[in-house]
Design a protein around this motif. Structure first.
Motif: not given
Length: 260
Positions: A133-139, A147-165
């Motif tokens: 997911v880190g690479r996805m957010m970088m792209l 990196a800190d801001r990209l990590l924020v986006a990655a955390k939000c994305a992973l939390a949303e996907w975890a809800t689905d999973d």
């Protein structure tokens, strides 16, 4: 389909490619007049020009052959003008605006550490690393090298996907889905019950890795974003939760939704 199952799913075969080609070919006519059945498309010469990608000088490098893509294959492969050897139409994909593998890897490593720290995907942490997911957010955010801001986006994305999973897939029961999402929503849009109920509320929020992830992700977002930006994402996730609930209804009724 869960995040992990999407990652390990087989590549789309030729039948899927033909189906997509047919769907895109039937673009004309009056609304609500879609064909009752979707026929197989013929050879490449019969495919609608919109599916053939760009043509002309300098466009050969902007094509990727169907079936060759991998989760990390962001830079398109060069393919011949005639498509793949078996006649499957080529898939056009523009190159990334910015590709910084080291930055993506750094963000991904920190994201995996965060997931492990809060107990998200316990026992499956290496699968999360492989999703990258880190690479996805970088792209996806090419104009930021922070990196800190990209990590924020990655955390939000992973939390949303975890809800689905956790709540929708992996054998989860659909009946309690609405209630679970309702409680999860309070992780990033807190409820304010009487003080005597706060300890019980806090325990419920801390006992579930999805709720912990959502709350942590939004707390980190609030440090980098202003109020309206946080509210915008909160609204988007609320809409996502409505879609999850809709999906749960189909599962309870044991039916497939119509195409529209």
């Amino acid at each position: 389909m869960s995040l992990l199952s999407r990652m390990t799913a087989r590549a789309a075969d030729h039948d899927v490619a033909r189906l997509v080609a047919t769907l895109l070919t039937h673009h004309h006519g009056v609304r609500n007049t879609a064909p009752r059945a979707l026929p197989h498309t013929g050879p490449r010469s019969s495919v609608h020009p919109a599916l053939r990608g760009p043509t002309g000088l300098g466009t050969s490098a902007a094509r990727v052959a169907v079936g060759r893509a991998t989760p990390d294959a962001s830079v398109p492969e060069s393919a011949g003008a005639s498509g793949t050897e078996d006649g499957v139409p080529e898939l056009y994909c523009p190159p990334p605006v910015r590709d910084d593998p080291k930055l993506g890897e750094h963000v991904n490593d920190r994201l995996v550490d965060w997931a492990e720290e809060i107990g998200l995907y316990a026992g499956r942490i290496e699968h999360i690393r492989a999703v990258n997911v880190g690479r996805m957010m970088m792209l996806a955010h090419p104009y930021s090298d922070d990196a800190d801001r990209l990590l924020v986006a990655a955390k939000c994305a992973l939390a949303e996907w975890a809800t689905d999973d956790y709540y929708c897939d992996d054998g989860a029961l659909p009946e309690p889905l609405g209630a679970r999402l309702g409680i999860a929503y309070t992780a990033f849009d807190p409820a304010h019950p009487p003080v005597r109920y706060l300890p019980e509320q806090e325990k419920v929020l801390c006992d579930d890795p999805v709720r912990v992830a959502l709350r942590s992700a939004f707390e980190h977002l609030a440090r980098a974003a202003d109020g309206p930006q946080v509210a915008r994402l909160r609204q988007e996730v609320a809409a996502l939760f409505v879609a999850y609930t809709h999906e749960g209804t189909w599962r309870v009724q044991e039916r497939m939704p119509t195409v529209w």
